[in-house]
Every structure is written in structure tokens, then in C-alpha cells.
Design an enzyme around this catalytic site. Structure first.
Site, PDB file in Angstrom:
ATOM      1  N   GLY A 200       2.158  -2.267   2.357  1.00 26.39           N
ATOM      2  CA  GLY A 200       1.324  -2.336   3.765  1.00 26.39           C
ATOM      3  C   GLY A 200       1.748  -1.031   4.575  1.00 26.39           C
ATOM      4  N   GLY A 205       6.555  -0.811   6.903  1.00 22.21           N
ATOM      5  CA  GLY A 205       7.681  -0.377   5.560  1.00 22.21           C
ATOM      6  C   GLY A 205       8.924   0.205   6.393  1.00 22.21           C
ATOM      7  N   GLU A 222       4.726   0.776  -1.400  1.00 25.86           N
ATOM      8  CA  GLU A 222       3.456   1.515  -1.145  1.00 25.86           C
ATOM      9  C   GLU A 222       2.906   1.115   0.304  1.00 25.86           C
ATOM     10  OE1 GLU A 222      -0.167   2.244  -0.430  1.00 25.86           O
ATOM     11  OE2 GLU A 222      -0.490   0.518  -1.621  1.00 25.86           O
ATOM     12  N   CYS A 257      -6.454   1.270   0.954  1.00 26.65           N
ATOM     13  CA  CYS A 257      -5.371   2.291   0.714  1.00 26.65           C
ATOM     14  C   CYS A 257      -5.939   3.307  -0.107  1.00 26.65           C
ATOM     15  CB  CYS A 257      -3.983   1.610   0.324  1.00 26.65           C
ATOM     16  SG  CYS A 257      -4.054   1.173  -1.567  1.00 26.65           S
TER      17      CYS A 257
END
Length: 468
Positions: A200, A205, A222, A257
């Protein structure tokens, strides 16, 4: 209750799920802990048979699942089929490779006998995003279950429906909880969670890392990327390459991403590049209802995402491709190319996560390398050159977890290659064998030769051995 609207027709409610309270999370995690103890006692082959059966059920339901995913996420139907299909292939890949990854390793020689076991963590908490909710969940579910863990998944409230159905296709200790930050905090901070897997944004995070750190719970993360694509001065303008590049930027409306988010071209070839890019967008980019034939880009995920994207587009931006959508009834944004913006502007310096891409001209390789490596995110990159050796040499200087050469296409990802990042893009590796290793811990059984039955007594006394 969480009601999910269709981003392409926001008046339509696609479905609803019940919000999980902190008490609900506690009950589910305790159930998972009890079930995990039975699950880990089953032979690995049995666990893999269960995962293989789930893969077949998912494959058989591909059309139903893909349509639901398109309606709740706004991704085009073909991409949703692709995501479901990749999830199935990944499950089967785990079934094939888990026996080797999770096998004991034993050494018995003149120094003694050592057995290295690969043991599960217990209950894994998985917190997953909305942009690729199935594959990013499967990257956690499959290895966690194969290793003997139970898993509790908290998907984004923006894409809760399809993964909820898919989890029910596993005859294994997996459950889904739904909600926002409070639900996530109850799950990540639970005393019985042995590992946390998160994909996310940076804010989420940080919150997850703080909660996990308070309990010293290990994590795999990630956090996204602002991926540069660097074109060296000998790059070849070819239609197929430019077509791939456009879709690498605008698939899922740029909300990926590993999308190509910053394009760097030699100043002397900037006009040529912009023209080729516009032509490619005209060939491959059509914005509209994600369920309609021929559409290659749907809406962004929400009204907030639509506003944020529109704020990034200056008046002189170049509108790209065909646009057959109504921004007043769906969260559509006309994809745009921003030519020669200030390198410090948000459209360059920050991850856009939107159908807006900047292209900048550079004067030297040292300059473009510095630009490409700027920022906190180091997930991916690409380099384009007619000379593959030159491209590889340049790629070695990127601060990125993975680098494509002469493409920046998600379909180029291979299960042979681990997928990770540097800087603040996360730690750990998903996909491939390194992803399997994230869901086990090494436990050692050791019989030193000096203390095995029949061995001669050790000399030198206690000082001959290192402290334990």
C-alpha cells in the site's frame, strides 16, 4: 456496512460487506490461531492439494470474478481477466515450488549433525490495496498457506468484494476482515499475529510498521514507486515499443505501483518522442466503461482520486487517445502527457497514481541518472537503448529494485525474478522463491560431533566453546 460503488457509474452500488469490529477481528484471529495448529500438522502435499483445488475453482469462475472486479475497481474487463489468470498461475507456481522451498536441510559430517527446518509464523495478517486486490492478496495467501500458516486478509474498502468471494474458495484457514484503519489496527496489533504482510501507500505503511514494531512482529512491505523510464540517445522509435510504453503508463488509469511514471528523453529527440507517443496513444488508448469492448482505460478509483488527478494536469498538457466517458457520472480523467514540467513539480517529484505522465528532456547521462534516482521511492525503472549491453550497464546504476530493458510492461514480469524495492519502496521480495521464504522462519536442531553418543570427550573445557 461498506457499500462499494462502481467508479464508472458511481450511482450504482455493486455490493456490500459487513464492517469488522475490533471484537470481530479478535474472534477471527483466535479462530485462525486454533486452525493453524491443525493446518500445520497436515503434510505439505496435503496443503498444496488444497491450494491447487482452490486454483481450479478460481479458474472456473474467471468470468464471474473478472466482471465483479471490473465493476468494483474500474479496471477494464480484459485486465481483470488477466489479473485472475495470473493469480491462478501463481497459485500453481507455489504448488510446484513450495516442496523445495520448505524442505528441511540437513548436514551430517565430522562437525556434527544440523537440521534446518522451515517453520511457519502462525497467523499472518495481510493488508492489501485496491488497485490489484486479487494478485496482491494471492502473493501473500498462497505462500502463507503452503508454509503452514493461517492468514487473515484485510482488503481495502475500495475493493472488498471479489477477494471476499475468492477467499471462500479455499478449504484452508483463511478469513477476510473488512473496514478502515481501526480494523487494520486491530488486526496488525493483535497479540496472536506472527507476521504482517502489507502492500500500500507510505502513510499506511508507517502506521502498520509502528503497530507491528510495538510488538516486534516481523513484516514484509511494498510501498509503491515513482518509476522512471530513461531513453538513451540511441533508442529506437518503433510502434510496438511505443504502444507498450503508453499502456505501461496508463493501464489501470496509471494506478499501478510499477507503472512508467516519469519519462526522460534526450533534449535533441524530445519533439520526435512526443510525436511518437501521441501517435501510439491514438492507436492503443481508449477511455470509457471498463466493461465495453475496445476500452483500454477505465475511471480512477474514487472522487478524491479524480480531483487529485485533475489537479496535476496543467492547461497546456496534451490530451491522449480516444475519450468516450462522462466525468460527471463516473470518475473518469482524460489521460494526459505533460511536456517539460519543472523537475521539482508534484507531477514529477511525487508518485502520481493517476493517468498523468510527465516527459522531460535531459542533456547528459549523469544528469538523467541523478533525476531518475531522485526521491524516496525505488521500486522499478526501465532503460531503452539500441545497445543491450549499454542498457544493462546504465541499469546497474539505477537505485531500483527491478529494471526493465526496452520495455516497461507489467506482462514482462516473470516468476523467475524476485520483485522488490530499495529506498522506501519496501523490504522483502514478492513473486519467485524469495517471496516463498518470507512466510517461514528457520529453526535449527544441532548435535555437535563432540557430544554425540560414542564421541570422545571435548578438551579445553568450557572456554573452548563460544558463549551461547
Amino acid at each position: 456496512m461498506i457499500s462499494r460503488e462502481n467508479p464508472a457509474h458511481f450511482a450504482e452500488i455493486v455490493g456490500s460487506v459487513a464492517t469488522s469490529s475490533a471484537d470481530d477481528v479478535d474472534t477471527i484471529v483466535r479462530w485462525a490461531d486454533a486452525e493453524q495448529r491443525r493446518w500445520v500438522d497436515r503434510p505439505l502435499d496435503d496443503r498444496l492439494t488444497v491450494i491447487a483445488a482452490a486454483a481450479t475453482r478460481i479458474e472456473n469462475a474467471t468470468e464471474e470474478l473478472a466482471e465483479l472486479l471490473a465493476r468494483e475497481s474500474g479496471k477494464v474487463l480484459g485486465d481483470c481477466r488477466g489479473e485472475i489468470g495470473f493469480a491462478v498461475r501463481y497459485l500453481r507456481w507455489v504448488v510446484e515450488h513450495a516442496p523445495r522451498a520448505y524442505a528441511d536441510r540437513e548436514v551430517d559430517d565430522e562437525l556434527g549433525r544440523i537440521v534446518e527446518q522451515r517453520r511457519p509464523f502462525g497467523v499472518v495478517a495481510a493488508v492489501t490495496p485496491w488497485n490489484a486486490p486479487i494478485i496482491l492478496s494471492m502473493l501473500k495467501i498462497a505462500p502463507a498457506l503452503a508454509a503452514g500458516n493461517a492468514i487473515v486478509v484485510k482488503p481495502s474498502p475500495l475493493a472488498p468484494l471479489t477477494i471476499d468471494l475468492i477467499a471462500g474458495l479455499f478449504d484452508a484457514p483463511i478469513r477476510v476482515v473488512h473496514g478502515g484503519s481501526e480494523t487494520g489496527a486491530a488486526l496488525v496489533g493483535h497479540e496472536l499475529v506472527g507476521k504482517v504482510a502489507f502492500t500500500g501507500g507510505a502513510a499506511g505503511g508507517r502506521a502498520v510498521a509502528a503497530l507491528a514494531g510495538d510488538r516486534l512482529t516481523p513484516t514484509v512491505m511494498e510501498l509503491g514507486g515513482n518509476d522512471p523510464a530513461v531513453f538513451l540517445d540511441d533508442f529506437v522509435v518503433a510502434d510496438d515499443a511505443m504502444d507498450r510504453l503508453v499502456m505501461a503508463s496508463f493501464a489501470t488509469s496509471g494506478q499501478v505501483c510499477m507503472a512508467a511514471k516519469r519519462l526522460y528523453v534526450p533534449l535533441a529527440r524530445l519533439d520526435e518522442f512526443v510525436s511518437a507517443y501521441r501517435n501510439a496513444a491514438g492507436r492503443v488508448l481508449t477511455t470509457g466503461d471498463p466493461l465495453s469492448a475496445g476500452v483500454t482505460m477505465g475511471p480512477v478509483i474514487s472522487a478524491a482520486a479524480q480531483r487529485a488527478a485533475q489537479a496535476l494536469i496543467p492547461p497546456d498538457a496534451i490530451a491522449l487517445g480516444a475519450f468516450d466517458a462522462d466525468p460527471s457520472t463516473g470518475y473518469f480523467v482524460h489521460p494526459a502527457l505533460v511536456v517539460a514540467p519543472d523537475p521539482a513539480s508534484p507531477v514529477v517529484a511525487e508518485e502520481q497514481f493517476a493517468p498523468v505522465v510527465p516527459v522531460l528532456g535531459y542533456s547528459s547521462e549523469e544528469q538523467v541518472l541523478a533525476w531518475a534516482n531522485a526521491g524516496d521511492l525505488g521500486l522499478g525503472a526501465s532503460v531503452w537503448s539500441a545497445d543491450e549491453e549499454r542498457a544493462f550497464a546504465f541499469a546497474r546504476r539505477f537505485e531500483a529494485g527491478f529494471t526493465f530493458v526496452n520495455t516497461h510492461n507489467r506482462t514482462g514480469m516473470s516468476l523467475r525474478a524476485p520483485f522488490g524495492g530499495v529506498k522506501r519502496s519496501g523490504w522483502g521480495r514478492e513473486y519467485a522463491s524469495e517471496g516463498l521464504a518470507e512466510y517461514v522462519q528457520t529453526c535449527v536442531i544441532h548435535a555437535p560431533a563432540a557430544f554425540r553418543p560414542g564421541a570422545a570427550a571435548p578438551s579445553g573445557g568450557p572456554s573452548a566453546y563460544p558463549p551461547g
